[in-house]
Design a protein around this motif. Structure first.
Motif, mmCIF file in Angstrom:
data_model
loop_
_atom_site.group_PDB
_atom_site.id
_atom_site.type_symbol
_atom_site.label_atom_id
_atom_site.label_comp_id
_atom_site.label_asym_id
_atom_site.label_seq_id
_atom_site.Cartn_x
_atom_site.Cartn_y
_atom_site.Cartn_z
ATOM 1 N N GLY A 52 0.807 -1.435 -0.043
ATOM 2 C CA GLY A 52 0.311 -0.113 0.042
ATOM 3 C C GLY A 52 0.947 1.176 -0.107
ATOM 4 N N GLY A 53 0.361 2.112 -0.118
ATOM 5 C CA GLY A 53 1.016 3.666 -0.965
ATOM 6 C C GLY A 53 0.183 4.868 0.123
ATOM 7 N N LYS A 54 -0.061 5.836 0.017
ATOM 8 C CA LYS A 54 -0.878 6.199 1.012
ATOM 9 C C LYS A 54 -2.381 6.309 1.196
ATOM 10 N N PRO A 55 -2.963 6.464 2.632
ATOM 11 C CA PRO A 55 -3.848 6.114 2.502
ATOM 12 C C PRO A 55 -5.209 6.101 2.045
ATOM 13 N N PRO A 73 -3.734 -1.316 6.132
ATOM 14 C CA PRO A 73 -3.569 -1.428 4.902
ATOM 15 C C PRO A 73 -2.718 -0.586 3.767
ATOM 16 N N HIS A 74 -2.355 0.371 4.546
ATOM 17 C CA HIS A 74 -1.599 1.159 4.008
ATOM 18 C C HIS A 74 -0.333 1.167 4.517
ATOM 19 N N ALA A 75 0.583 2.389 3.774
ATOM 20 C CA ALA A 75 1.940 2.780 4.703
ATOM 21 C C ALA A 75 2.129 3.844 6.039
ATOM 22 N N VAL A 76 2.516 3.795 6.600
ATOM 23 C CA VAL A 76 2.514 4.257 7.844
ATOM 24 C C VAL A 76 4.359 4.937 8.355
ATOM 25 N N ASN A 78 5.522 7.066 7.121
ATOM 26 C CA ASN A 78 6.099 8.309 7.736
ATOM 27 C C ASN A 78 5.825 9.415 8.241
ATOM 28 N N PHE A 79 4.445 8.284 8.498
ATOM 29 C CA PHE A 79 3.651 8.864 10.159
ATOM 30 C C PHE A 79 4.348 9.620 11.487
ATOM 31 N N ASP A 80 4.105 10.760 11.749
ATOM 32 C CA ASP A 80 4.620 11.349 13.091
ATOM 33 C C ASP A 80 4.216 9.859 13.935
ATOM 34 N N GLU A 81 5.282 9.764 15.091
ATOM 35 C CA GLU A 81 4.923 9.143 15.879
ATOM 36 C C GLU A 81 4.004 8.867 17.100
ATOM 37 N N ILE A 82 3.547 7.835 17.946
ATOM 38 C CA ILE A 82 2.186 8.167 18.280
ATOM 39 C C ILE A 82 2.997 8.547 19.939
ATOM 40 N N THR A 83 2.299 10.027 19.870
ATOM 41 C CA THR A 83 2.754 10.053 21.715
ATOM 42 C C THR A 83 1.404 10.360 22.521
ATOM 43 N N LEU A 84 1.899 10.866 24.136
ATOM 44 C CA LEU A 84 0.484 11.266 24.587
ATOM 45 C C LEU A 84 -0.487 12.419 24.576
ATOM 46 N N GLU A 85 0.416 13.287 23.849
ATOM 47 C CA GLU A 85 -0.206 14.219 22.849
ATOM 48 C C GLU A 85 -1.163 14.298 21.960
ATOM 49 N N GLU A 86 -0.233 13.163 20.795
ATOM 50 C CA GLU A 86 -0.762 13.569 19.145
ATOM 51 C C GLU A 86 -0.950 11.713 19.209
ATOM 52 N N ASN A 87 -1.726 11.264 18.349
ATOM 53 C CA ASN A 87 -1.476 10.356 17.539
ATOM 54 C C ASN A 87 -3.112 10.417 15.729
ATOM 55 N N GLN A 88 -1.803 10.246 15.450
ATOM 56 C CA GLN A 88 -1.519 11.322 13.726
ATOM 57 C C GLN A 88 -2.918 10.365 13.199
ATOM 58 N N CYS A 89 -2.963 8.815 13.441
ATOM 59 C CA CYS A 89 -4.238 7.762 13.158
ATOM 60 C C CYS A 89 -5.428 8.226 13.486
ATOM 61 N N LEU A 90 -5.646 9.157 14.360
ATOM 62 C CA LEU A 90 -6.990 9.787 14.780
ATOM 63 C C LEU A 90 -7.648 10.454 14.288
ATOM 64 N N THR A 91 -6.416 11.618 12.832
ATOM 65 C CA THR A 91 -7.011 12.498 12.316
ATOM 66 C C THR A 91 -7.937 12.014 11.088
ATOM 67 N N CYS A 92 -7.924 10.830 11.099
ATOM 68 C CA CYS A 92 -8.266 10.672 9.125
ATOM 69 C C CYS A 92 -9.751 9.470 10.153
ATOM 70 N N HIS A 93 -8.975 8.838 11.538
ATOM 71 C CA HIS A 93 -10.122 6.955 11.541
ATOM 72 C C HIS A 93 -10.980 7.931 12.910
ATOM 73 N N GLY A 94 -10.684 8.833 13.533
ATOM 74 C CA GLY A 94 -11.407 9.419 14.600
ATOM 75 C C GLY A 94 -12.129 9.875 14.553
ATOM 76 N N ALA A 95 -13.765 9.413 15.996
ATOM 77 C CA ALA A 95 -14.981 9.321 15.650
ATOM 78 C C ALA A 95 -15.898 10.636 14.537
ATOM 79 N N ASP A 96 -15.261 11.656 14.898
ATOM 80 C CA ASP A 96 -15.667 12.882 14.339
ATOM 81 C C ASP A 96 -14.926 13.487 12.802
ATOM 82 N N THR A 97 -14.148 12.279 12.289
ATOM 83 C CA THR A 97 -13.254 13.446 10.706
ATOM 84 C C THR A 97 -13.479 12.129 10.028
ATOM 85 N N TYR A 98 -13.997 10.877 10.835
ATOM 86 C CA TYR A 98 -13.444 9.757 9.617
ATOM 87 C C TYR A 98 -14.445 9.826 8.175
ATOM 88 N N LYS A 99 -15.631 10.280 8.949
ATOM 89 C CA LYS A 99 -17.165 10.560 7.179
ATOM 90 C C LYS A 99 -16.079 11.364 5.677
#
Length: 158
Positions: A52-55, A73-76, A78-99
């Motif tokens: 997989g390439g970009k999401p 199913p996509h490459a990760v 180049n994603f930022d590390e998951i920290t206590l303050e930030e989780n880049q996965c949730l910018t696309c898969h979060g309850a308020d952004t996934y749609k």
């Protein structure tokens, strides 16, 4: 008395076998089960390329059993590390952004704490996505496997 004679004979026979085997064992030396020197480090496996390439550009990987964490199913890389303050996965898969992102939503189970209480946001225990979800990699299986799972076999699942 018969028992004592049998035990004595068995002990002598075992001692004789052990004595005869000692020179052969001494010459051979210990052989590690792994077939390599135990003190030597295991060589690192060759790096595999993630599929997989970009999401959003590839199909979701099918699950094989109920409640299986889906693979990414996509490459990760180049994603930022998951920290206590930030989780880049949730910018696309979060309850308020996934749609808006047309991405699968974080599973409902991620909104419950370990006591079963429903939370307004993803539980902190579920913040490290790559602890359960892994990117799909193109690698041959380590051992032959004909596992089909209950979803593929039509015995249940979502």
């Amino acid at each position: 008395m018969k028992q004592t004679v049998k035990m004595t004979f068995a002990t002598l026979a075992a001692a004789a076998c052990w004595t005869l085997a000692q020179p052969a064992l001494a010459q051979q030396g210990p052989v590690p089960i792994r077939g390599a020197d135990v003190a030597a480090g295991d060589p690192a496996p060759a790096a595999k390329k993630y599929l997989g390439g970009k999401p959003g550009g590839q199909d979701m990987v099918a699950r094989t059993f109920r409640d299986q964490p889906p693979v990414i199913p996509h490459a990760v890389e180049n994603f930022d590390e998951i920290t206590l303050e930030e989780n880049q996965c949730l910018t696309c898969h979060g309850a308020d952004t996934y749609k808006q992102k047309k991405a699968p939503k974080v599973g409902d189970s991620h909104f419950y704490d370990r006591d079963g209480k429903l939370l307004p946001a993803a539980a902190a225990a579920r913040h490290n996505c790559t602890q359960c979800h892994v990117p799909q990699v193109d690698a041959p299986p380590l051992v032959d496997n004909d596992f089909k799972g209950d979803i593929v076999a039509g015995k249940g699942g979502k």
